[in-house]
Design a protein around this motif. Structure first.
Motif, PDB file in Angstrom:
ATOM      1  N   ASP A 102       4.979   2.088 -12.531  1.00 34.69           N
ATOM      2  CA  ASP A 102       4.530   3.156 -12.781  1.00 34.69           C
ATOM      3  C   ASP A 102       5.623   3.722 -11.074  1.00 34.69           C
ATOM      4  O   ASP A 102       6.202   3.712 -10.191  1.00 34.69           O
ATOM      5  CB  ASP A 102       3.207   3.663 -12.119  1.00 34.69           C
ATOM      6  CG  ASP A 102       2.709   2.350 -11.158  1.00 34.69           C
ATOM      7  OD1 ASP A 102       3.727   2.159 -10.114  1.00 34.69           O
ATOM      8  OD2 ASP A 102       1.077   1.809 -10.766  1.00 34.69           O
ATOM      9  N   VAL A 103       4.810   5.279 -10.528  1.00 38.20           N
ATOM     10  CA  VAL A 103       5.813   6.049  -8.736  1.00 38.20           C
ATOM     11  C   VAL A 103       5.532   4.964  -8.645  1.00 38.20           C
ATOM     12  O   VAL A 103       7.154   4.618  -7.440  1.00 38.20           O
ATOM     13  CB  VAL A 103       4.667   7.103  -8.529  1.00 38.20           C
ATOM     14  CG1 VAL A 103       4.912   7.172  -7.347  1.00 38.20           C
ATOM     15  CG2 VAL A 103       5.068   7.997 -10.186  1.00 38.20           C
ATOM     16  N   LYS A 107       8.946   3.214  -5.656  1.00 44.38           N
ATOM     17  CA  LYS A 107       9.274   3.591  -3.834  1.00 44.38           C
ATOM     18  C   LYS A 107      10.331   2.694  -3.770  1.00 44.38           C
ATOM     19  O   LYS A 107      10.893   2.658  -2.719  1.00 44.38           O
ATOM     20  CB  LYS A 107       8.247   3.395  -3.275  1.00 44.38           C
ATOM     21  CG  LYS A 107       7.376   4.748  -3.455  1.00 44.38           C
ATOM     22  CD  LYS A 107       5.815   4.685  -2.030  1.00 44.38           C
ATOM     23  CE  LYS A 107       6.908   5.044  -1.552  1.00 44.38           C
ATOM     24  NZ  LYS A 107       6.919   6.310  -0.618  1.00 44.38           N
ATOM     25  N   PHE A 108      10.506   1.724  -4.276  1.00 43.63           N
ATOM     26  CA  PHE A 108      11.159   0.630  -3.701  1.00 43.63           C
ATOM     27  C   PHE A 108      12.501   0.459  -3.951  1.00 43.63           C
ATOM     28  O   PHE A 108      13.212  -0.484  -4.067  1.00 43.63           O
ATOM     29  CB  PHE A 108      10.149  -1.305  -4.548  1.00 43.63           C
ATOM     30  CG  PHE A 108       8.937  -1.343  -3.910  1.00 43.63           C
ATOM     31  CD1 PHE A 108       8.236  -1.795  -2.443  1.00 43.63           C
ATOM     32  CD2 PHE A 108       7.511  -1.190  -4.765  1.00 43.63           C
ATOM     33  CE1 PHE A 108       7.504  -2.177  -2.433  1.00 43.63           C
ATOM     34  CE2 PHE A 108       6.062  -1.413  -4.186  1.00 43.63           C
ATOM     35  CZ  PHE A 108       6.171  -2.027  -3.449  1.00 43.63           C
ATOM     36  N   GLU A 109      12.505   1.358  -5.306  1.00 41.38           N
ATOM     37  CA  GLU A 109      14.351   1.810  -5.670  1.00 41.38           C
ATOM     38  C   GLU A 109      14.710   2.741  -4.973  1.00 41.38           C
ATOM     39  O   GLU A 109      15.677   3.310  -5.132  1.00 41.38           O
ATOM     40  CB  GLU A 109      14.290   2.098  -7.139  1.00 41.38           C
ATOM     41  CG  GLU A 109      13.448   0.816  -7.652  1.00 41.38           C
ATOM     42  CD  GLU A 109      13.527   1.170  -9.570  1.00 41.38           C
ATOM     43  OE1 GLU A 109      13.057   0.174 -10.622  1.00 41.38           O
ATOM     44  OE2 GLU A 109      13.168   2.348  -9.797  1.00 41.38           O
ATOM     45  N   GLY A 110      14.164   3.181  -3.979  1.00 41.20           N
ATOM     46  CA  GLY A 110      14.910   4.413  -2.767  1.00 41.20           C
ATOM     47  C   GLY A 110      14.294   5.385  -3.156  1.00 41.20           C
ATOM     48  O   GLY A 110      13.084   5.802  -4.054  1.00 41.20           O
ATOM     49  N   GLU A 111      14.221   6.838  -1.900  1.00 43.52           N
ATOM     50  CA  GLU A 111      13.619   7.612  -2.438  1.00 43.52           C
ATOM     51  C   GLU A 111      14.318   8.974  -3.283  1.00 43.52           C
ATOM     52  O   GLU A 111      13.276   9.542  -3.636  1.00 43.52           O
ATOM     53  CB  GLU A 111      13.723   8.455  -0.959  1.00 43.52           C
ATOM     54  CG  GLU A 111      13.171   9.801  -0.337  1.00 43.52           C
ATOM     55  CD  GLU A 111      11.803   9.609  -0.481  1.00 43.52           C
ATOM     56  OE1 GLU A 111      10.685  10.555  -0.905  1.00 43.52           O
ATOM     57  OE2 GLU A 111      11.141   8.304   0.247  1.00 43.52           O
ATOM     58  N   LYS A 112      15.606   8.526  -3.379  1.00 50.72           N
ATOM     59  CA  LYS A 112      15.528   9.644  -4.818  1.00 50.72           C
ATOM     60  C   LYS A 112      14.751   8.754  -5.921  1.00 50.72           C
ATOM     61  O   LYS A 112      14.705  10.056  -6.999  1.00 50.72           O
ATOM     62  CB  LYS A 112      17.302   8.720  -4.908  1.00 50.72           C
ATOM     63  CG  LYS A 112      18.033  10.261  -5.552  1.00 50.72           C
ATOM     64  CD  LYS A 112      19.573  10.459  -6.135  1.00 50.72           C
ATOM     65  CE  LYS A 112      20.088  11.251  -7.281  1.00 50.72           C
ATOM     66  NZ  LYS A 112      21.719  10.764  -7.195  1.00 50.72           N
ATOM     67  N   MET A 189       0.673   4.946  -0.626  1.00 51.96           N
ATOM     68  CA  MET A 189       1.812   4.212  -2.273  1.00 51.96           C
ATOM     69  C   MET A 189       2.342   3.618  -1.778  1.00 51.96           C
ATOM     70  O   MET A 189       3.968   3.062  -1.705  1.00 51.96           O
ATOM     71  CB  MET A 189       2.667   5.426  -1.709  1.00 51.96           C
ATOM     72  CG  MET A 189       2.242   7.064  -1.660  1.00 51.96           C
ATOM     73  SD  MET A 189       1.456   7.853  -3.682  1.00 51.96           S
ATOM     74  CE  MET A 189       3.121   7.366  -4.078  1.00 51.96           C
ATOM     75  N   MET A 190       1.655   2.108  -1.824  1.00 52.51           N
ATOM     76  CA  MET A 190       2.239   0.931  -1.841  1.00 52.51           C
ATOM     77  C   MET A 190       1.422  -0.313  -2.615  1.00 52.51           C
ATOM     78  O   MET A 190       0.155  -0.205  -2.982  1.00 52.51           O
ATOM     79  CB  MET A 190       2.181   0.217  -0.233  1.00 52.51           C
ATOM     80  CG  MET A 190       2.713  -0.285   0.712  1.00 52.51           C
ATOM     81  SD  MET A 190       4.413  -0.494   0.095  1.00 52.51           S
ATOM     82  CE  MET A 190       4.985   0.349   1.371  1.00 52.51           C
ATOM     83  N   ALA A 191       2.360  -1.342  -2.820  1.00 48.31           N
ATOM     84  CA  ALA A 191       2.130  -2.646  -3.427  1.00 48.31           C
ATOM     85  C   ALA A 191       1.904  -4.173  -2.663  1.00 48.31           C
ATOM     86  O   ALA A 191       2.669  -3.888  -1.490  1.00 48.31           O
ATOM     87  CB  ALA A 191       2.401  -1.823  -5.157  1.00 48.31           C
ATOM     88  N   PHE A 192       1.896  -4.718  -3.764  1.00 47.14           N
ATOM     89  CA  PHE A 192       1.556  -5.959  -3.634  1.00 47.14           C
ATOM     90  C   PHE A 192       1.577  -6.835  -1.797  1.00 47.14           C
ATOM     91  O   PHE A 192       2.083  -7.957  -0.951  1.00 47.14           O
ATOM     92  CB  PHE A 192       3.446  -6.214  -3.127  1.00 47.14           C
ATOM     93  CG  PHE A 192       3.905  -6.399  -4.425  1.00 47.14           C
ATOM     94  CD1 PHE A 192       3.273  -6.379  -5.971  1.00 47.14           C
ATOM     95  CD2 PHE A 192       4.705  -5.057  -4.825  1.00 47.14           C
ATOM     96  CE1 PHE A 192       3.560  -6.329  -7.391  1.00 47.14           C
ATOM     97  CE2 PHE A 192       5.445  -4.918  -6.008  1.00 47.14           C
ATOM     98  CZ  PHE A 192       4.619  -4.480  -7.054  1.00 47.14           C
ATOM     99  N   SER A 193       0.515  -5.463  -1.234  1.00 47.25           N
ATOM    100  CA  SER A 193      -0.002  -6.232   0.543  1.00 47.25           C
ATOM    101  C   SER A 193       1.052  -6.222   0.894  1.00 47.25           C
ATOM    102  O   SER A 193       1.099  -6.158   2.138  1.00 47.25           O
ATOM    103  CB  SER A 193      -0.465  -7.482   0.065  1.00 47.25           C
ATOM    104  OG  SER A 193      -1.488  -7.415  -0.298  1.00 47.25           O
ATOM    105  N   LEU A 194       2.570  -4.875   1.051  1.00 47.14           N
ATOM    106  CA  LEU A 194       3.006  -4.836   2.120  1.00 47.14           C
ATOM    107  C   LEU A 194       2.140  -3.621   3.461  1.00 47.14           C
ATOM    108  O   LEU A 194       2.044  -2.795   2.770  1.00 47.14           O
ATOM    109  CB  LEU A 194       4.527  -3.852   1.185  1.00 47.14           C
ATOM    110  CG  LEU A 194       5.303  -5.089   0.411  1.00 47.14           C
ATOM    111  CD1 LEU A 194       6.328  -4.831  -0.454  1.00 47.14           C
ATOM    112  CD2 LEU A 194       5.505  -6.247   1.046  1.00 47.14           C
ATOM    113  N   GLY A 195       2.563  -3.525   3.799  1.00 45.86           N
ATOM    114  CA  GLY A 195       2.363  -3.068   4.936  1.00 45.86           C
ATOM    115  C   GLY A 195       0.668  -3.146   5.533  1.00 45.86           C
ATOM    116  O   GLY A 195      -0.020  -2.930   6.500  1.00 45.86           O
ATOM    117  N   PHE A 196      -0.007  -4.589   4.916  1.00 46.45           N
ATOM    118  CA  PHE A 196      -1.027  -5.127   5.484  1.00 46.45           C
ATOM    119  C   PHE A 196      -0.815  -5.782   6.755  1.00 46.45           C
ATOM    120  O   PHE A 196      -0.001  -6.637   6.860  1.00 46.45           O
ATOM    121  CB  PHE A 196      -1.734  -5.856   4.225  1.00 46.45           C
ATOM    122  CG  PHE A 196      -2.927  -6.370   4.505  1.00 46.45           C
ATOM    123  CD1 PHE A 196      -4.123  -5.704   4.589  1.00 46.45           C
ATOM    124  CD2 PHE A 196      -3.318  -7.973   5.077  1.00 46.45           C
ATOM    125  CE1 PHE A 196      -5.426  -6.283   5.229  1.00 46.45           C
ATOM    126  CE2 PHE A 196      -3.737  -7.855   6.128  1.00 46.45           C
ATOM    127  CZ  PHE A 196      -5.259  -7.398   5.220  1.00 46.45           C
TER     128      PHE A 196
END
Length: 399
Positions: A102-103, A107-112, A189-196
């Motif tokens: 999904d969206v 995000k993990f593939e870059g802003e573009k 807009m994040m997953a896998f607990s990144l930024g936690f």
């Protein structure tokens, strides 16, 4: 003609070709699954992108549509790899279920790439299931969390630090004003607990660089979800309920690795989940479903919701928020998170085989959508009853 239905695949965390699944289900239907749909456990890449001879394994997002392909002759399955997502491809199907990619993944593939996928999802109409308004309501956590708070659904004390309106000093001041001692930082807009991360107010006061570094590392996040740390969350079961058409299907409960004796996450399901936890999770989950936007078909007809997962935590000790009065001597259950179709299904951890059941649910939903689409002829609603008929893999892949 069969109904043509897309499935957006892209999982690498929900194994079906696994010894745990073999003990509860029959994986024979995967025997003729083309290897390109299998994932290398080392690189997490599809086998088609790995060197020749790499052995891969199927995950739930592929197993479910492949089961439909093998068993329901009124549905033509189009499994769509992430790099194959285009508006034209999506619009070639009656509808497209988000079941893997999904969206958030984009995000993990870059802003573009993120902007490209977001535009496609936003502008392709309700042929994405769930529709963009449902997805976006869940992606930006403050939307569903504020709606839940307004509905009286218990949640951990929360501050939303919105991009463009936040600063380390302002956030710390807000946290102190609420009386918190310890807090956690999450992100929309994040997953896998990144930024936690889990932080102490005392440490942040002594060293302002702690929060400053966090803000520098994640400047583009639309909002930080900052909550008072609930100590009981780690030592009690977090109960995750799965819903389809607004109906409860099953639940799994887990304890974090940090709270177990051997340092390993523990997952239980079925009758192993304490009744008190399960019933509280179902009660809160049902209420949370009510705040979601109405799901609609491509032509605007209302239909019951596709997969939603509600995650319920438990507090059993003192919290310090000045506006919250939870009894520290009893259990208080609260909504921690809402997820949708691309979430982990925990197929191999269940006590029975849910692949055929998920296939049936998605097939029936496709038929329901078809029945509300004036441009599509009614289709026969049946599963194959004779020997399994094999279709060309290229057709199943939408090639």
């Amino acid at each position: 003609m069969p109904i043509k239905v897309g499935f957006l695949i892209g999982k690498d965390t929900d194994l079906v070709e696994d010894e745990k699944y073999y003990k509860l289900g029959d994986a024979q239907f995967l025997t003729d699954l083309p290897d390109k749909y299998r994932v290398d456990p080392e690189s997490k890449e599809y086998v088609k992108n790995c060197k020749k001879g790499t052995k891969g394994f199927a995950h739930a997002d592929v197993a479910i549509p492949w089961y439909i392909h093998k068993h329901f002759d009124d549905i033509e399955v189009d499994m769509i790899f992430p790099e194959e997502i285009t508006q034209k491809r999506l619009q070639s199907n009656l509808c497209n279920f988000v079941i893997g990619y999904d969206v958030i993944n984009s995000k993990f593939e870059g802003e573009k790439r993120y902007e490209q996928v977001t535009k496609i999802f936003k502008t392709c109409g309700n042929i994405i299931m769930p529709s963009w308004d449902v997805q976006d309501f869940i992606y930006i956590k403050s939307r569903y969390m504020k709606a839940c708070i307004d509905a009286g659904i218990p949640m951990a004390p929360t501050i939303f630090a919105i991009k463009g309106k936040r600063s380390p000093a302002k956030l710390l001041s807000e946290i102190k004003a609420r009386g918190w001692k310890t807090f956690v930082m999450k992100q929309s807009m994040m997953a896998f607990s990144l930024g936690f991360c889990k932080l102490k107010v005392e440490d942040c006061e002594k060293d302002p660089k702690i929060l400053k570094d966090y803000f520098k590392e994640y400047p583009d996040c639309p909002e930080y979800v900052v909550q008072e740390a609930i100590e009981g969350f780690t030592r009690n079961w977090e109960t995750r309920c799965f819903w389809f058409n607004g109906e409860f299907l099953y639940a799994i409960a887990n304890k974090a690795a940090v709270s177990t004796e051997d340092g390993q996450e523990v997952i239980i399901t079925g009758s192993d989940i304490p009744e008190e936890f399960l019933e509280a999770a179902k009660k809160i989950g049902r209420e949370a479903l009510k705040v979601l936007p109405q799901l609609k078909t491509p032509n605007g007809a209302e239909v019951p919701m596709t997969l939603i997962r509600t995650d319920i935590g438990c507090s059993d000790s003192q919290i310090f928020d000045k506006d919250t009065n939870w009894d520290p001597n009893s259990k208080t259950f609260f909504l921690n998170e809402i997820e949708y179709g691309g979430t982990t299904y925990f197929i191999r951890h269940l006590k029975e085989d849910w692949i055929p059941k998920w296939a049936q649910l998605y097939a029936e939903k496709a038929r329901e959508i078809s029945s509300k689409d004036d441009s599509v002829e009614p289709k026969a609603k049946r599963a194959r009853t004779g020997p399994l008929m094999k279709r060309p893999a290229a057709k199943a892949a939408g090639a």
